[in-house]
Design a protein around this motif. Sequence first.
Motif, short mmCIF file in Angstrom:
data_model
loop_
_atom_site.label_atom_id
_atom_site.label_comp_id
_atom_site.label_asym_id
_atom_site.label_seq_id
_atom_site.Cartn_x
_atom_site.Cartn_y
_atom_site.Cartn_z
N GLY A 21 0.80 -1.21 0.00
CA GLY A 21 0.00 0.00 0.00
C GLY A 21 0.83 1.27 0.00
N PRO A 22 0.16 2.40 -0.07
CA PRO A 22 0.85 3.69 -0.05
C PRO A 22 1.39 3.99 1.35
CG PRO A 22 -1.50 4.02 -0.03
CD PRO A 22 -1.28 2.54 -0.17
N TRP A 23 2.13 5.05 1.46
CA TRP A 23 2.72 5.40 2.74
C TRP A 23 2.30 6.80 3.16
CZ3 TRP A 23 5.25 4.12 -1.69
CH2 TRP A 23 5.81 5.15 -2.42
N GLY A 24 2.60 7.07 4.40
CA GLY A 24 2.28 8.37 5.00
C GLY A 24 2.87 8.40 6.39
N ALA A 38 2.07 8.80 -3.25
CA ALA A 38 2.41 7.39 -3.01
C ALA A 38 1.42 6.45 -3.68
CB ALA A 38 2.46 7.12 -1.51
N LEU A 39 0.22 6.93 -3.97
CA LEU A 39 -0.80 6.06 -4.58
C LEU A 39 -0.36 5.52 -5.94
CD1 LEU A 39 -4.09 7.90 -3.64
CD2 LEU A 39 -3.30 5.67 -2.82
N THR A 40 0.25 6.37 -6.77
CA THR A 40 0.70 5.92 -8.09
C THR A 40 1.75 4.83 -7.97
OG1 THR A 40 0.26 8.11 -9.02
CG2 THR A 40 1.71 6.68 -10.27
N ILE A 41 2.73 5.06 -7.13
CA ILE A 41 3.82 4.09 -6.96
C ILE A 41 3.28 2.80 -6.36
CG2 ILE A 41 5.98 3.62 -5.74
CD1 ILE A 41 6.48 6.70 -5.92
N LEU A 48 2.32 -4.91 -10.65
CA LEU A 48 3.44 -5.77 -11.06
C LEU A 48 3.47 -7.06 -10.26
CD1 LEU A 48 6.27 -3.14 -11.60
CD2 LEU A 48 5.14 -4.54 -13.34
N PHE A 49 3.21 -6.95 -8.96
CA PHE A 49 3.16 -8.15 -8.13
C PHE A 49 2.07 -9.10 -8.63
CE2 PHE A 49 0.98 -10.42 -4.76
CZ PHE A 49 2.01 -11.24 -4.32
#
Length: 70
Positions: A21-24, A38-41, A48-49
């Motif tokens: 998931g995204p980070w914060g 972070a949502l895009t990454i 990919l996973f």
Amino acid sequence: MLTIDLSYASPYIKAELASLGPWGKGAHTENETLEIEALTIATQRTALFILKYVNCRKKERKKERKKDNK
């Protein structure tokens, strides 16, 4: 506020996915925030996973079918 972490479910399930998931900041607290960038990454990383996992499972099933047909 209720927060959930995968570690609570681990005794009841065979596997778990984490870190996709995204980070914060302030993870699993009432003050948790999310960095929108972070949502895009995170989405790309998860896609990919999933792609690699699906391809791996397809190869495994193909090997099993070949083995069964012998």
